[in-house]
Design a protein around this motif. Structure first.
Motif, PDB file in Angstrom:
ATOM      1  N   ALA A 248      34.940  32.458  14.212  1.00 17.76           N
ATOM      2  CA  ALA A 248      34.331  31.716  15.346  1.00 17.76           C
ATOM      3  C   ALA A 248      35.132  31.588  16.592  1.00 17.76           C
ATOM      4  N   THR A 249      36.702  31.264  16.396  1.00 16.60           N
ATOM      5  CA  THR A 249      37.379  31.465  17.302  1.00 16.60           C
ATOM      6  C   THR A 249      37.577  32.721  18.057  1.00 16.60           C
ATOM      7  N   PHE A 250      37.544  33.683  17.279  1.00 12.07           N
ATOM      8  CA  PHE A 250      37.601  35.075  17.900  1.00 12.07           C
ATOM      9  C   PHE A 250      36.541  35.132  18.742  1.00 12.07           C
ATOM     10  N   THR A 251      35.205  35.111  18.337  1.00 10.18           N
ATOM     11  CA  THR A 251      34.128  35.287  19.053  1.00 10.18           C
ATOM     12  C   THR A 251      33.878  34.669  20.110  1.00 10.18           C
ATOM     13  N   ALA A 252      34.135  33.362  20.144  1.00 12.26           N
ATOM     14  CA  ALA A 252      34.018  32.377  21.319  1.00 12.26           C
ATOM     15  C   ALA A 252      35.041  32.973  22.407  1.00 12.26           C
ATOM     16  N   SER A 253      36.717  33.117  22.060  1.00 11.18           N
ATOM     17  CA  SER A 253      37.418  33.477  22.824  1.00 11.18           C
ATOM     18  C   SER A 253      37.189  34.899  23.791  1.00 11.18           C
ATOM     19  N   VAL A 254      36.649  35.766  22.957  1.00 14.00           N
ATOM     20  CA  VAL A 254      36.474  37.241  23.552  1.00 14.00           C
ATOM     21  C   VAL A 254      35.132  36.883  24.429  1.00 14.00           C
ATOM     22  N   VAL A 255      34.306  36.308  24.111  1.00 16.45           N
ATOM     23  CA  VAL A 255      33.114  36.335  24.939  1.00 16.45           C
ATOM     24  C   VAL A 255      33.515  35.368  26.243  1.00 16.45           C
ATOM     25  N   MET A 256      33.954  34.485  26.194  1.00 12.71           N
ATOM     26  CA  MET A 256      34.287  33.451  27.185  1.00 12.71           C
ATOM     27  C   MET A 256      35.145  34.135  28.262  1.00 12.71           C
ATOM     28  N   LEU A 257      36.201  34.919  27.695  1.00  8.23           N
ATOM     29  CA  LEU A 257      37.175  35.389  28.531  1.00  8.23           C
ATOM     30  C   LEU A 257      36.625  36.702  29.367  1.00  8.23           C
ATOM     31  N   GLY A 258      35.402  37.170  28.698  1.00 13.30           N
ATOM     32  CA  GLY A 258      34.627  38.351  29.174  1.00 13.30           C
ATOM     33  C   GLY A 258      33.766  38.135  30.127  1.00 13.30           C
ATOM     34  N   THR A 259      33.720  37.005  30.650  1.00  9.38           N
ATOM     35  CA  THR A 259      32.472  36.593  31.674  1.00  9.38           C
ATOM     36  C   THR A 259      33.196  37.047  33.173  1.00  9.38           C
ATOM     37  N   PRO A 260      32.376  36.943  34.303  1.00 13.14           N
ATOM     38  CA  PRO A 260      32.624  37.481  35.398  1.00 13.14           C
ATOM     39  C   PRO A 260      33.504  36.550  36.201  1.00 13.14           C
ATOM     40  N   THR A 261      33.721  36.806  37.327  1.00  7.90           N
ATOM     41  CA  THR A 261      34.780  35.876  38.371  1.00  7.90           C
ATOM     42  C   THR A 261      33.851  34.676  38.610  1.00  7.90           C
ATOM     43  N   ALA A 262      34.441  33.524  38.852  1.00  5.96           N
ATOM     44  CA  ALA A 262      33.644  32.290  39.189  1.00  5.96           C
ATOM     45  C   ALA A 262      33.172  32.346  40.419  1.00  5.96           C
ATOM     46  N   VAL A 263      32.180  31.725  40.809  1.00  8.01           N
ATOM     47  CA  VAL A 263      31.753  31.602  42.172  1.00  8.01           C
ATOM     48  C   VAL A 263      32.671  30.689  42.881  1.00  8.01           C
ATOM     49  N   SER A 264      33.334  29.578  42.142  1.00  2.00           N
ATOM     50  CA  SER A 264      34.394  28.713  42.804  1.00  2.00           C
ATOM     51  C   SER A 264      35.585  29.521  43.430  1.00  2.00           C
ATOM     52  N   THR A 265      35.675  30.708  42.906  1.00  2.83           N
ATOM     53  CA  THR A 265      36.816  31.315  43.742  1.00  2.83           C
ATOM     54  C   THR A 265      36.602  31.809  45.185  1.00  2.83           C
ATOM     55  N   PHE A 266      35.335  32.002  45.541  1.00  7.64           N
ATOM     56  CA  PHE A 266      34.814  31.914  46.831  1.00  7.64           C
ATOM     57  C   PHE A 266      35.147  30.796  47.776  1.00  7.64           C
ATOM     58  N   VAL A 267      34.782  29.630  47.139  1.00 13.81           N
ATOM     59  CA  VAL A 267      35.123  28.472  47.841  1.00 13.81           C
ATOM     60  C   VAL A 267      36.444  28.242  47.853  1.00 13.81           C
ATOM     61  N   PHE A 268      37.509  28.534  46.824  1.00 13.92           N
ATOM     62  CA  PHE A 268      38.805  28.308  47.281  1.00 13.92           C
ATOM     63  C   PHE A 268      39.347  29.396  48.275  1.00 13.92           C
ATOM     64  N   ALA A 269      39.002  30.767  48.259  1.00 13.51           N
ATOM     65  CA  ALA A 269      39.096  31.439  49.226  1.00 13.51           C
ATOM     66  C   ALA A 269      38.910  31.128  50.647  1.00 13.51           C
ATOM     67  N   THR A 270      37.788  30.513  50.733  1.00 11.60           N
ATOM     68  CA  THR A 270      37.423  30.027  52.308  1.00 11.60           C
ATOM     69  C   THR A 270      38.243  29.032  52.436  1.00 11.60           C
ATOM     70  N   GLU A 271      38.753  28.112  51.634  1.00 12.72           N
ATOM     71  CA  GLU A 271      39.556  26.771  52.025  1.00 12.72           C
ATOM     72  C   GLU A 271      40.864  27.220  52.311  1.00 12.72           C
ATOM     73  N   LEU A 272      41.508  28.133  51.532  1.00  8.40           N
ATOM     74  CA  LEU A 272      43.020  28.554  51.374  1.00  8.40           C
ATOM     75  C   LEU A 272      43.253  29.604  51.985  1.00  8.40           C
ATOM     76  N   GLY A 273      42.510  30.257  52.794  1.00  6.45           N
ATOM     77  CA  GLY A 273      43.060  31.571  53.808  1.00  6.45           C
ATOM     78  C   GLY A 273      42.804  32.773  53.286  1.00  6.45           C
ATOM     79  N   GLY A 274      42.112  32.686  51.889  1.00  9.43           N
ATOM     80  CA  GLY A 274      41.740  34.242  51.445  1.00  9.43           C
ATOM     81  C   GLY A 274      40.416  34.928  52.209  1.00  9.43           C
TER      82      GLY A 274
END
Length: 302
Positions: A248-274
């Motif tokens: 169960a731990t293996f399944t949850a970890s691999v799938v969760m860490l295999g998700t795409p880039t978070a949308v919030s990174t766009f917000v952070f990039a906009t606010e912090l000079g990216g």
């Protein structure tokens, strides 16, 4: 075939959000309202009902904590080396953080809940808390340091104290650990509310995806895609195999860490000079490409 159907449905809802934004039906105000429902109600409800009946000792093991930190910081280190020669600091900073910063809240946890059993979902909820507490400060630190942006890391960390996702996780784990009875009727209602997390999140993500063709850098974007939905889940697979965690731990970890880039990174990039345009493109690309890679991951671990 069931996994294929689920992921195709995800793609349809994702593209529906993009289409509704293009048509003007899902404008900024409506998207913000849907986002608020997903972030402050549906996602916390999903996390709470996944954890309120289980003690924390059975969900957060030393091996899980160590594995998450190894994969997260390992991917960040690889990204630092791969992206060291990007043509601008703004683009380099975005490329590095988007290579490890996972969309575990809006996409990862709801996808796990819709695909796997309650045990896997409960562990995925704990993963969400641990990774959020780690990748968020790391992303803010890297963006502000590389771009020379003026930001108070302490104030950002204080904001985590009122984060509804983390508060619902703490509440669920506390009740599960103490063993306090929780009304079945209330739990059922929260389950129905939590079921809305994935469709609402996909609509919001789809409505936020934009591509500016002149800003496309195939090499840089391709490297981000390869690291985020290729290298990171493979590294997770290797690390958690070596740690010999339970299935169960293996399944949850691999799938969760295999998700795409978070949308919030766009917000952070906009606010912090990216490089905001580059960030938006990478979110779009990793999200669409992850439909295929998540199918492979789910088929392998399932």
């Amino acid at each position: 075939m069931e996994v294929v159907g689920r992921l195709l449905a995800l793609l349809v809802v994702l593209l529906l959000g993009t289409g509704l934004r293009s048509s003007g039906l899902l404008d900024g105000g409506r998207t913000a309202a849907l986002n608020a429902v997903a972030y402050y109600a549906a996602l916390p409800a999903l996390i709470f009902v996944s954890t309120y009946d289980q003690p924390i000792a059975g969900l957060l093991s030393p091996a899980l904590l160590a594995g998450l930190l190894i994969v997260l910081f390992g991917t960040a280190a690889i990204a630092w080396v791969v992206h060291r020669n990007r043509k601008t600091q703004a683009r380099r900073s975005v490329a590095v953080v988007q290579s490890y910063h996972s969309n575990i809240g809006y996409l990862g946890l709801p996808l796990v809940a819709a695909t796997f059993d309650a045990e896997v979902t409960a562990i995925a909820s704990v993963i969400l808390g641990v990774v959020t507490l780690t990748q968020l400060p790391l992303t803010i630190l890297l963006l502000s340091t590389i771009n020379g942006a003026d930001v108070s890391l302490a104030s950002e960390l204080r904001g985590l104290a009122t984060n509804p996702v983390l508060l619902s996780l703490i509440g669920g784990l506390a009740i599960g650990t103490i063993g306090v009875p929780f009304p079945a009727t209330a739990a059922t209602g929260l389950e129905y509310l939590g079921a809305l997390a994935l469709p609402l999140a996909l609509l919001c993500v789809g409505a936020s995806l934009e591509v500016d063709l002149p800003s496309i850098d195939p090499g840089a974007t391709g490297s981000v895609v390869a690291l985020k939905i290729g290298c990171m889940p493979v590294l997770a697979w290797v690390v958690f195999s070596l740690l010999r965690v339970d299935p169960a731990t293996f399944t949850a970890s691999v799938v969760m860490l295999g998700t795409p880039t978070a949308v919030s990174t766009f917000v952070f990039a906009t606010e912090l000079g990216g490089d905001a345009e580059f960030a938006s493109l990478n979110v779009f690309t990793t999200t669409l490409a992850s439909i295929a890679t998540l199918f492979v991951l789910i088929a392998l671990v399932g």
